[in-house]
Design a protein around this motif. Sequence first.
Motif, PDB file in Angstrom:
ATOM      1  N   ASP A  15       0.804  -1.231   0.000  1.00  0.00           N
ATOM      2  CA  ASP A  15       0.000   0.000   0.000  1.00  0.00           C
ATOM      3  C   ASP A  15       0.834   1.277   0.000  1.00  0.00           C
ATOM      4  OD1 ASP A  15      -2.274  -1.533  -0.067  1.00  0.00           O
ATOM      5  OD2 ASP A  15      -2.780  -1.233   2.042  1.00  0.00           O
ATOM      6  N   LEU A  73     -15.887  -1.066 -11.638  1.00  0.00           N
ATOM      7  CA  LEU A  73     -15.757   0.245 -11.002  1.00  0.00           C
ATOM      8  C   LEU A  73     -15.666   1.373 -12.020  1.00  0.00           C
ATOM      9  CD1 LEU A  73     -13.321  -0.660  -8.116  1.00  0.00           C
ATOM     10  CD2 LEU A  73     -15.722   0.029  -7.904  1.00  0.00           C
ATOM     11  N   HIS A  80     -12.051   5.369  -7.007  1.00  0.00           N
ATOM     12  CA  HIS A  80     -12.017   4.187  -6.159  1.00  0.00           C
ATOM     13  C   HIS A  80     -10.605   3.649  -6.050  1.00  0.00           C
ATOM     14  CE1 HIS A  80     -16.398   3.702  -6.022  1.00  0.00           C
ATOM     15  NE2 HIS A  80     -16.360   4.144  -7.271  1.00  0.00           N
ATOM     16  N   VAL A  82      -8.570   0.042  -5.273  1.00  0.00           N
ATOM     17  CA  VAL A  82      -8.719  -1.411  -5.226  1.00  0.00           C
ATOM     18  C   VAL A  82      -7.453  -1.981  -4.607  1.00  0.00           C
ATOM     19  CG1 VAL A  82      -9.040  -3.496  -6.603  1.00  0.00           C
ATOM     20  CG2 VAL A  82     -10.126  -1.366  -7.316  1.00  0.00           C
ATOM     21  N   ARG A  83      -7.607  -2.926  -3.700  1.00  0.00           N
ATOM     22  CA  ARG A  83      -6.445  -3.564  -3.083  1.00  0.00           C
ATOM     23  C   ARG A  83      -6.718  -5.043  -2.827  1.00  0.00           C
ATOM     24  NH1 ARG A  83      -4.958  -0.233   1.394  1.00  0.00           N
ATOM     25  NH2 ARG A  83      -6.558   1.238   0.892  1.00  0.00           N
ATOM     26  N   ARG A  85      -6.648  -8.456  -0.646  1.00  0.00           N
ATOM     27  CA  ARG A  85      -6.771  -8.835   0.758  1.00  0.00           C
ATOM     28  C   ARG A  85      -6.749 -10.355   0.869  1.00  0.00           C
ATOM     29  NH1 ARG A  85      -5.015  -4.976   2.956  1.00  0.00           N
ATOM     30  NH2 ARG A  85      -6.259  -3.255   3.626  1.00  0.00           N
ATOM     31  N   TRP A  93     -10.265  -9.146  -4.010  1.00  0.00           N
ATOM     32  CA  TRP A  93     -10.026  -7.720  -4.233  1.00  0.00           C
ATOM     33  C   TRP A  93     -11.119  -6.944  -3.540  1.00  0.00           C
ATOM     34  CZ3 TRP A  93      -5.548  -6.314  -6.171  1.00  0.00           C
ATOM     35  CH2 TRP A  93      -4.850  -7.212  -6.955  1.00  0.00           C
ATOM     36  N   ILE A  94     -10.744  -5.902  -2.812  1.00  0.00           N
ATOM     37  CA  ILE A  94     -11.731  -5.035  -2.184  1.00  0.00           C
ATOM     38  C   ILE A  94     -11.576  -3.643  -2.764  1.00  0.00           C
ATOM     39  CG2 ILE A  94     -11.857  -6.383  -0.056  1.00  0.00           C
ATOM     40  CD1 ILE A  94     -10.108  -4.206   1.255  1.00  0.00           C
ATOM     41  N   SER A  95     -12.630  -2.873  -2.742  1.00  0.00           N
ATOM     42  CA  SER A  95     -12.564  -1.500  -3.232  1.00  0.00           C
ATOM     43  C   SER A  95     -13.132  -0.570  -2.187  1.00  0.00           C
ATOM     44  CB  SER A  95     -13.300  -1.359  -4.557  1.00  0.00           C
ATOM     45  OG  SER A  95     -14.668  -1.582  -4.371  1.00  0.00           O
ATOM     46  N   GLU A  96     -12.679   0.659  -2.264  1.00  0.00           N
ATOM     47  CA  GLU A  96     -13.198   1.702  -1.372  1.00  0.00           C
ATOM     48  C   GLU A  96     -13.178   3.022  -2.110  1.00  0.00           C
ATOM     49  OE1 GLU A  96      -9.513   3.140   1.268  1.00  0.00           O
ATOM     50  OE2 GLU A  96      -9.826   0.966   1.360  1.00  0.00           O
ATOM     51  N   PRO A  97     -14.104   3.898  -1.807  1.00  0.00           N
ATOM     52  CA  PRO A  97     -14.082   5.217  -2.454  1.00  0.00           C
ATOM     53  C   PRO A  97     -12.892   6.033  -1.941  1.00  0.00           C
ATOM     54  CG  PRO A  97     -15.913   5.048  -0.902  1.00  0.00           C
ATOM     55  CD  PRO A  97     -15.228   3.724  -0.913  1.00  0.00           C
ATOM     56  N   LEU A  98     -12.371   6.878  -2.807  1.00  0.00           N
ATOM     57  CA  LEU A  98     -11.276   7.773  -2.396  1.00  0.00           C
ATOM     58  C   LEU A  98     -11.818   9.124  -2.006  1.00  0.00           C
ATOM     59  CD1 LEU A  98      -8.489   7.033  -5.006  1.00  0.00           C
ATOM     60  CD2 LEU A  98      -8.495   6.498  -2.598  1.00  0.00           C
TER      61      LEU A  98
END
Length: 98
Positions: A15, A73, A80, A82-83, A85, A93-98
């Motif tokens: 990361d 996405l 977004h 993506v990383r 896990r 793969w998980i995603s989160e908003p930036l």
Amino acid sequence: MSGTASGVWIAASGDRDIVRADAIVMLRLDETGRLTAQLRDDAKVSVSLLEGSSGSHPPDDFHRQLIRAVAELADSSGAHLVRARHEGGVWHWISEPL
């Protein structure tokens, strides 16, 4: 992955680095579980997205799962991240908003 929305970013190994998804032209998943991305530039720079290990390896199609996640996405609004896990013995793969 060229042509995807510039709002999708991928966390590189540890990361510490983040790569814009549309800068990637090739993904390579080797037998050790290391996932590298070749970036679109004249120097053909490669970035490690996931370090290989002697432990639990990601599934053989893990690089394809990343492409699928980025494509999904790209159709959404906003940026977004993506990383990868590894939880409960399963890679995803998980995603989160930036």
